[in-house]
Design a protein around this motif. Sequence first.
Motif, short mmCIF file in Angstrom:
data_model
loop_
_atom_site.label_atom_id
_atom_site.label_comp_id
_atom_site.label_asym_id
_atom_site.label_seq_id
_atom_site.Cartn_x
_atom_site.Cartn_y
_atom_site.Cartn_z
N VAL A 606 -3.23 8.59 6.23
CA VAL A 606 -3.25 7.71 5.06
C VAL A 606 -3.45 8.55 3.80
O VAL A 606 -4.37 9.36 3.73
CB VAL A 606 -4.36 6.66 5.16
CG1 VAL A 606 -4.34 5.73 3.94
CG2 VAL A 606 -4.22 5.85 6.44
N THR A 628 0.01 3.82 -1.73
CA THR A 628 -0.51 4.35 -0.46
C THR A 628 0.63 4.53 0.53
O THR A 628 1.47 3.63 0.69
CB THR A 628 -1.57 3.41 0.13
OG1 THR A 628 -2.66 3.29 -0.78
CG2 THR A 628 -2.09 3.95 1.46
N THR A 630 1.19 5.29 4.60
CA THR A 630 0.50 5.34 5.89
C THR A 630 1.51 5.68 6.98
O THR A 630 2.54 5.01 7.14
CB THR A 630 -0.16 3.99 6.21
OG1 THR A 630 -1.09 3.67 5.17
CG2 THR A 630 -0.88 4.04 7.54
#
Length: 740
Positions: A606, A628, A630
């Motif tokens: 992450v 973000t 991931t």
Amino acid sequence: MHNRGQAWSRGKVDFSKSFTLKFQAYLGTDIGGADGIAIVFHNSPAGLSATGVNGDGLGARGIANGIVLELDSYSNTGAPASDPAGSNGHGRIWRSSNQANLTNNIELGNLKDGVWRDVVVSWDAFTQTISYTVGGVLAGSYTSSNISTDIFNGATKVFFGYTASTGGLNNDQRVRFLAPCTDLPLELDTDNDGTPDYLDLNSDGDSCFDAIEGDENVTLSQINPNGSINITANGGVNANGVPNLVNSSGAADVGNDVGQGIGTSQNSTLQAAQCVNAFGCTTAMYLSQTNILYNVNTATNPFAYPAIGTASVNYNAIGINPLDGRLYGMQVQNSNNVVVINTDGTSINLGPVAGLPALTFNSGEIDNLGNYYVKVNTDNSQLYKIDLNTMTATLINLTASVNLPDIAFRTTNLLLYGVNSTNGQLVSINPSSGLVTAIGITPGAVNFGAMFGSSTGEMYGVDNAGGFYQFNLTTGQRVLISNAPASSANDGAHCVTAPITFSADLAVTKTDGTNTYSAGTNTTYTIVVSNNGPFGVLGATVSDPVPSGIPSANVSYTAVVAGGATTSVTGTQTGAINDVVNLPVGGTVTYTVVVGIPFSFSGNLVNTVTVTPPSNITETIPANNNATDTDTQAVCYKPVVTAGTVLDTSHGITSLNRAGNDVSGNNWPMVRKGAWTALESKTKGFVLNRLTTAQIAAIPSADLVEGMMVYNTTLDCLQVNTTGTPAGWACFNTQACPTN
């Protein structure tokens, strides 16, 4: 010696009302001296500059629209004087324009005996008769049908004064008043509005009340709506009816005296700053050009400059005083007069500043304490500080010569800032010491004619060629906040204790182009920080921490800018990103981040990046200020081990009918080394057991072994059991695992 002179009252005498005027006259002691004194009432267009001829005209002949009451001490027998022969004192009334007699000569005896004589002038408005006595003796009496039209060209209020002259002779000739407050029927009506000054609350008609313009410190809050002092709320009056507010020890008293002097209340060219509407201490910015004031409209990009209004004089070096919210400036050219700009763009003149040379001041600012700094826009080392209360200036000698078209004050460090027009370099000035400090880059000659300081520490400027910029006060770099029209002969003003704020949509994206990772490999992220506007941003921060579980040494990055953006990143850096960027509208900073994933890393990978606007920027869409990425861990298998002891593959399935055949099958599958199972076919595919997720879960645990394979029809993938347990099933997605 041929001389003449005159003394006129600024106030006027009202011939619509009866009056008595008293004084004493002294005509010298030289029995052979000349010529005497004339009492004159006139309505000459020359006003206070009216003058007549010398000698027998007593300095009065030739003054238009007037009447003369003479105290003649010499005999000029020729025309037009036609004095009595041998007379040393006589009276007569005549027209001032041509010395035409209105009365005959009256002998008064020797007036050159060194005696002060009482002179009484009487006017009866009902009978239209003017007369006068000298030492109790009637010197002349004249009755007109209408003195206003007959003598004064229609006026009823006229100037009053004295004239005198000499021909070849002279004498000591004087007048004096024993009780001027009662013996002079003068009514000063400065603005000619019909109300004498002693009854007028705005004597000069400049819309500024006398109580404010007087020489005490009366404020607007201390007067009534009609301009009179509010005595009820401010201490009443003394025994003589004078407001205690302006008496000794009164709240508005200056000089520990009684009463209030006229100050500038009878001068319409000078006003008190209080009589100008205050702009207030707000976020607004203003720009001036010659004699026009503009508002800096920051609602759109590019900025607009709507006009507020026009003043009667040209001005520059403007600044807003935080103590009263008023906009001050310097009159130009070659002047030391301070002006105050009204909220409609008009101006008033506060008059000259003591100790300030009459020059052309183009650069100005007012600090948080109300000190007004002005500078001439040439390459010089002089800065002046003006006390707006006392209207006095103090010279501040600078440590370097600089050419600053404008200056702005920063409250957070008490320094002035400007851009040196000769080389474009930002400089700071310490007004306490005069220290000049050059800051950072020298991009070349440029004129920033309007500078603005924010209470939060930011510094802005308008380039005369166009554009509104913010300055980095450490590097001197500037970023375009907004486009703006070109301007010249300009200056800027903003209240230094108020913030300047803008809005912007800063955005950031981040991706490595995949949803999975493999331990022991590298993954490369692309981060793009952008500004969608409407305004530019200086000093945004970009933060991209190292992902949890990844050593800082395993992360490296570079940055590339576009669209006028700047970054503090140079070359290849390691670890977390903590960058400060400048982003004009449309500008971008692109980071390329390479992360080395250790063999021991497991779980989700992450990584979150955030862009944060500075305090002077209001973010319009906070949701896109962070991004973000991931990645989940991919399941893999290891390639065949070919080193060390070579092991046969003892199990296989073939459609080629050669299992175990040493001749035609080449000893298959033993010839395939290092595998548990070999599968082969030329024309047909190998089909594993096809099970759903539920069916796979129903396989007894005791039957599960490491390496068992099935095709999961629910997940649409080949699954391998990696542990020999129900939890060991994983989709087979990648071709190989890193060697460890």
